[in-house]
Design a protein around this motif. Structure first.
Motif, PDB file in Angstrom:
ATOM      1  N   GLY A   1      11.943   1.659  -8.873  1.00 48.30           N
ATOM      2  CA  GLY A   1      12.379   0.809  -7.767  1.00 48.30           C
ATOM      3  C   GLY A   1      11.227   0.390  -6.867  1.00 48.30           C
ATOM      4  O   GLY A   1      11.113  -0.791  -6.489  1.00 48.30           O
ATOM      5  N   TRP A   2      10.355   1.344  -6.528  1.00 44.94           N
ATOM      6  CA  TRP A   2       9.250   1.021  -5.635  1.00 44.94           C
ATOM      7  C   TRP A   2       8.201   0.137  -6.303  1.00 44.94           C
ATOM      8  O   TRP A   2       7.490  -0.606  -5.630  1.00 44.94           O
TER       9      TRP A   2
ATOM     10  N   ILE B   1       0.836  -1.206   0.000  1.00 43.50           N
ATOM     11  CA  ILE B   1       0.000   0.000   0.000  1.00 43.50           C
ATOM     12  C   ILE B   1       0.865   1.249   0.000  1.00 43.50           C
ATOM     13  O   ILE B   1       0.619   2.199  -0.745  1.00 43.50           O
ATOM     14  N   ALA B   2       1.906   1.259   0.841  1.00 42.56           N
ATOM     15  CA  ALA B   2       2.794   2.419   0.928  1.00 42.56           C
ATOM     16  C   ALA B   2       3.473   2.706  -0.399  1.00 42.56           C
ATOM     17  O   ALA B   2       3.735   3.867  -0.734  1.00 42.56           O
ATOM     18  N   SER B   3       3.744   1.668  -1.169  1.00 43.56           N
ATOM     19  CA  SER B   3       4.436   1.857  -2.445  1.00 43.56           C
ATOM     20  C   SER B   3       3.646   2.760  -3.381  1.00 43.56           C
ATOM     21  O   SER B   3       4.223   3.547  -4.136  1.00 43.56           O
ATOM     22  N   PHE B   4       2.318   2.676  -3.350  1.00 42.76           N
ATOM     23  CA  PHE B   4       1.498   3.522  -4.219  1.00 42.76           C
ATOM     24  C   PHE B   4       1.529   4.982  -3.776  1.00 42.76           C
ATOM     25  O   PHE B   4       1.267   5.881  -4.575  1.00 42.76           O
ATOM     26  N   GLY B   5       1.858   5.203  -2.504  1.00 40.34           N
ATOM     27  CA  GLY B   5       1.969   6.576  -2.032  1.00 40.34           C
ATOM     28  C   GLY B   5       3.346   7.145  -2.284  1.00 40.34           C
ATOM     29  O   GLY B   5       3.573   7.862  -3.259  1.00 40.34           O
ATOM     30  N   ILE B   6       4.302   6.774  -1.447  1.00 44.13           N
ATOM     31  CA  ILE B   6       5.640   7.361  -1.500  1.00 44.13           C
ATOM     32  C   ILE B   6       6.394   7.005  -2.764  1.00 44.13           C
ATOM     33  O   ILE B   6       7.244   7.771  -3.237  1.00 44.13           O
ATOM     34  N   GLY B   7       6.095   5.844  -3.368  1.00 48.87           N
ATOM     35  CA  GLY B   7       6.852   5.432  -4.548  1.00 48.87           C
ATOM     36  C   GLY B   7       6.169   5.704  -5.864  1.00 48.87           C
ATOM     37  O   GLY B   7       6.777   5.537  -6.920  1.00 48.87           O
ATOM     38  N   ASN B   8       4.917   6.137  -5.828  1.00 54.21           N
ATOM     39  CA  ASN B   8       4.169   6.309  -7.069  1.00 54.21           C
ATOM     40  C   ASN B   8       3.563   7.714  -7.154  1.00 54.21           C
ATOM     41  O   ASN B   8       4.104   8.593  -7.813  1.00 54.21           O
TER      42      ASN B   8
ATOM     43  N   MET C   1      -1.948   4.809 -11.918  1.00 55.22           N
ATOM     44  CA  MET C   1      -1.940   5.650 -10.715  1.00 55.22           C
ATOM     45  C   MET C   1      -0.925   6.784 -10.814  1.00 55.22           C
ATOM     46  O   MET C   1      -1.045   7.797 -10.108  1.00 55.22           O
ATOM     47  N   LEU C   2       0.065   6.652 -11.688  1.00 64.32           N
ATOM     48  CA  LEU C   2       1.003   7.756 -11.909  1.00 64.32           C
ATOM     49  C   LEU C   2       0.278   8.958 -12.500  1.00 64.32           C
ATOM     50  O   LEU C   2       0.590  10.117 -12.176  1.00 64.32           O
ATOM     51  N   ILE C   3      -0.691   8.704 -13.358  1.00 63.33           N
ATOM     52  CA  ILE C   3      -1.481   9.789 -13.946  1.00 63.33           C
ATOM     53  C   ILE C   3      -2.359  10.430 -12.872  1.00 63.33           C
ATOM     54  O   ILE C   3      -2.456  11.656 -12.785  1.00 63.33           O
ATOM     55  N   VAL C   4      -2.968   9.597 -12.038  1.00 66.19           N
ATOM     56  CA  VAL C   4      -3.805  10.100 -10.946  1.00 66.19           C
ATOM     57  C   VAL C   4      -2.976  10.974 -10.006  1.00 66.19           C
ATOM     58  O   VAL C   4      -3.395  12.068  -9.601  1.00 66.19           O
ATOM     59  N   GLY C   5      -1.786  10.496  -9.663  1.00 66.06           N
ATOM     60  CA  GLY C   5      -0.922  11.254  -8.755  1.00 66.06           C
ATOM     61  C   GLY C   5      -0.506  12.595  -9.316  1.00 66.06           C
ATOM     62  O   GLY C   5      -0.405  13.583  -8.581  1.00 66.06           O
TER      63      GLY C   5
ATOM     64  N   LEU D   1       0.520  11.651   4.352  1.00 66.04           N
ATOM     65  CA  LEU D   1       0.376  11.238   5.746  1.00 66.04           C
ATOM     66  C   LEU D   1       0.239   9.725   5.862  1.00 66.04           C
ATOM     67  O   LEU D   1       0.880   9.096   6.710  1.00 66.04           O
ATOM     68  N   LEU D   2      -0.590   9.131   4.992  1.00 69.90           N
ATOM     69  CA  LEU D   2      -0.784   7.684   5.026  1.00 69.90           C
ATOM     70  C   LEU D   2       0.514   6.949   4.706  1.00 69.90           C
ATOM     71  O   LEU D   2       0.865   5.969   5.365  1.00 69.90           O
ATOM     72  N   SER D   3       1.240   7.434   3.707  1.00 73.98           N
ATOM     73  CA  SER D   3       2.497   6.790   3.312  1.00 73.98           C
ATOM     74  C   SER D   3       3.512   6.839   4.440  1.00 73.98           C
ATOM     75  O   SER D   3       4.248   5.872   4.682  1.00 73.98           O
ATOM     76  N   ASP D   4       3.561   7.969   5.138  1.00 75.20           N
ATOM     77  CA  ASP D   4       4.504   8.124   6.242  1.00 75.20           C
ATOM     78  C   ASP D   4       4.200   7.119   7.353  1.00 75.20           C
ATOM     79  O   ASP D   4       5.094   6.489   7.905  1.00 75.20           O
TER      80      ASP D   4
END
Length: 436
Positions: free
Chosen positions: A353-354, A144-151, A381-385, A395-398
Motif C-alpha cells: 500500500g505504501w 520520503i516517509a514511505s521508505f521509512g514507515i512503509g518499507n 530498500m526492503l533488503i536494506v531494511g 524517528l524520521l518517519s514519525d
C-alpha cells in the motif's frame, strides 16, 4: 507525532463532523448498506482504474499494519485501559476526516496522458487552493516517509520476527520480501488493487475471527472489560507496575495518538489510493473512507485491546507484540500463531500500500519517468531494511508523518465548504427520492 499535531488532527475531525451534521453517525445504516453490503459487488458507474472496494482494500493494506497488534498493546501499557476509550473517540471523528479527504481526492483527481486516474492531497491542494508549493511539500514528505514507515520499518519487523521464531536469516527474509513485492507492484494500481481485494479481507478475517473466537469463550468478561475501559478513561490509573503517572490527560493523549496513527485519518495517505476508484460520485466513494476507519480501529484494534484486557496481562510488564501474543496464548493455548501470521501479513500489506502512495507522490514531483526507477529502489530498500538498525529511521518517519498532516489538513479545512455542500446535496437528493 507531537501533541500539537495530534490536537490539530482531532480538532479538524470535530470541525468536519459538525459541518457534515454528524452524518457519519446518524446515517450509519446508509453507510453500512453502501459499503459493507457492497464489498464484492462489481456494479460500478463512472470512470477510474479499480473498483471502489479495490481502492479501499489498497488503502487498508497500508493502514492495517503492525500498529494494530503492537501499537494497541503499547498504548494500553503506557496509557492504561482508558486509552482505548480515547482511541474510539479519535476514530469517531476520524471517520469524517477520512471521508472528507476521499471526497476531495475524487473531486479534484485528474487523468494522466496514459489514461490513469491520480489524485490525493497534492492535487486538491494545488487545484483547490492554488498552492502548488504546499502540494509539493506534502508530496516530498510523503515520498520520503514511505521508505521509512512503509518499507524499511516493515521489512525489519518481519525479519526480526522470523529470525526469532524460525531462525531465518534476515537477508533471506529481505530478498523474499523484495521479490514478492516486485511481483505485485510491477503491474501498477490494477494489479495492486486485484491483490489487495483478495489479500486484505483474508488477512483481516483471519485475525478478526481468531480474536472473536477467544472473546466468545470469555464472553462473560466483556461487561467487566467495558466498565474497566470507561473507569480508567474518566479517572486515570497507573498502567505498568511502578508507573505512576497515567492520568486522565495522559490516557487521552496516548489513546488519541493511537487512534490517529492506526487509521491515518488526516495524514492524507489513503485518498491517494481512493482517487483511482471507478466512480462518478465523490460522496459515495467518501463513504468507503468511513468504512476504512471502522474496520481498522473500531473492529481490529478493539479486538486486540479486548483480548489483552480479558487476559489480565495488560499491567504485567509485557508490551508490544509480545503482550498481544501472550494474551492470545493465555486465553487459548497455541493461538499465538494468529499474532505471528497477522504481523507478517499486515506488514507485507503495508509495504504494498505504501509503495503506491510513495509512487504517486514521487510521480507528482518528477513525472512519469521516475516510476520504474522508484519501484526498483523500493524493492531493494526492503533488503536494506531487513538487515539494518532503524532507530533513526523510526524517528524520521514519525516526524515526516506528522509533517504530512499539516499541508493536508490545510487543504481539507479550507476546502471544507465543498465537502459540506456535496454531502448536504447528496442526502437531500436521496431524501427526495426516498433512498435509504
Amino acid at each position: 507525532m507531537s501533541s500539537a499535531i495530534i490536537l490539530i488532527l482531532l480538532g479538524s475531525g470535530i470541525y468536519l463532523t459538525i459541518g457534515t451534521k454528524f452524518f457519519s453517525l446518524t446515517k450509519l445504516n446508509y453507510i453500512v448498506k453502501h459499503t459493507f453490503n457492497n464489498m464484492f459487488s462489481k456494479k460500478t458507474s463512472g470512470v477510474g482504474d479499480v473498483t471502489p472496494f479495490q481502492a479501499v482494500s489498497t488503502a487498508l493494506a497500508a493502514t492495517v499494519g503492525t500498529g494494530n497488534i503492537s501499537g494497541v498493546a503499547t498504548a494500553i501499557t503506557i496509557g492504561g485501559p482508558g486509552a482505548i476509550f480515547w482511541m474510539w473517540i479519535a476514530a469517531v471523528f476520524g471517520m469524517t476526516t477520512k471521508y472528507s479527504e476521499v471526497l476531495l481526492a475524487i473531486y479534484y483527481r485528474k487523468r494522466t496522458k496514459d489514461g490513469r486516474y491520480v489524485g490525493g492531497p497534492m492535487y486538491y491542494i494545488e487545484n483547490g487552493l492554488k498552492m502548488k508549493w504546499l502540494a509539493c511539500i506534502f508530496a516530498l514528505c510523503a515520498s520520503i516517509a514511505s521508505f521509512g514507515i512503509g518499507n524499511m520499518v516493515q521489512s525489519n519487523s518481519v525479519a526480526d520476527s522470523l529470525n526469532a521464531t524460525f531462525n531465518i536469516n534476515p537477508i533471506t527474509t529481505g530478498i523474499i520480501l523484495s521479490l514478492a513485492t516486485t511481483l505485485v507492484i510491477i503491474g501498477g494500481i490494477k494489479r495492486i488493487g486485484s491483490f489487495a481485494e483478495i489479500f486484505v479481507p483474508f488477512m483481516a478475517a483471519l485475525y478478526i475471527i481468531g480474536g472473536l473466537v477467544i472473546l466468545s469463550i470469555n464472553v462473560n468478561m466483556i461487561p467487566k472489560i467495558i466498565t474497566l475501559i470507561f473507569d480508567h478513561a474518566l479517572s486515570g490509573h497507573a498502567a505498568v507496575g511502578g508507573f505512576t503517572g497515567a492520568t486522565v490527560m495522559h490516557s487521552i493523549k496516548i489513546g488519541v495518538a493511537r487512534g490517529v496513527f492506526t487509521n491515518e485519518a488526516g495524514l492524507g495517505s489513503a485518498p491517494i489510493a481512493h482517487a483511482a476508484a471507478i466512480t462518478d460520485n465523490p460522496v459515495q466513494q467518501g463513504l468507503w473512507g468511513i468504512f476504512e476507519v471502522l474496520v481498522d480501529t473500531i473492529i481490529i484494534c478493539s479486538i486486540t485491546a479486548f483480548v489483552i484486557l480479558v487476559s489480565g496481562l495488560w499491567n504485567s510488564g509485557l508490551t508490544g507484540a509480545g503482550l498481544t501474543t501472550a494474551a492470545f496464548e493465555t486465553l487459548l493455548p497455541n493461538s499465538g500463531f494468529i499474532v505471528s501470521i497477522g504481523s507478517l501479513f499486515f506488514a507485507f500489506a503495508s509495504i504494498i500500500g505504501w509503495e503506491y502512495y510513495g509512487e504517486r507522490c514521487i510521480e507528482y514531483l518528477f513525472g512519469h519517468k521516475v516510476i520504474l526507477p522508484y519501484r526498483i529502489l523500493w524493492s531493494l530498500m526492503l533488503i536494506v531494511g531487513a538487515i539494518s538498525d532503524l532507530t533513526e529511521i523510526w524517528l524520521l518517519s514519525d516526524v515526516l508523518n506528522g509533517l504530512m498532516a499539516i499541508p493536508n489538513l490545510i487543504g481539507v479545512i479550507f476546502l471544507s465548504p465543498i465537502v459540506f455542500k456535496l454531502t448536504n446535496d447528496h442526502f437531500k437528493i436521496n431524501k427526495a427520492n426516498h433512498i435509504k
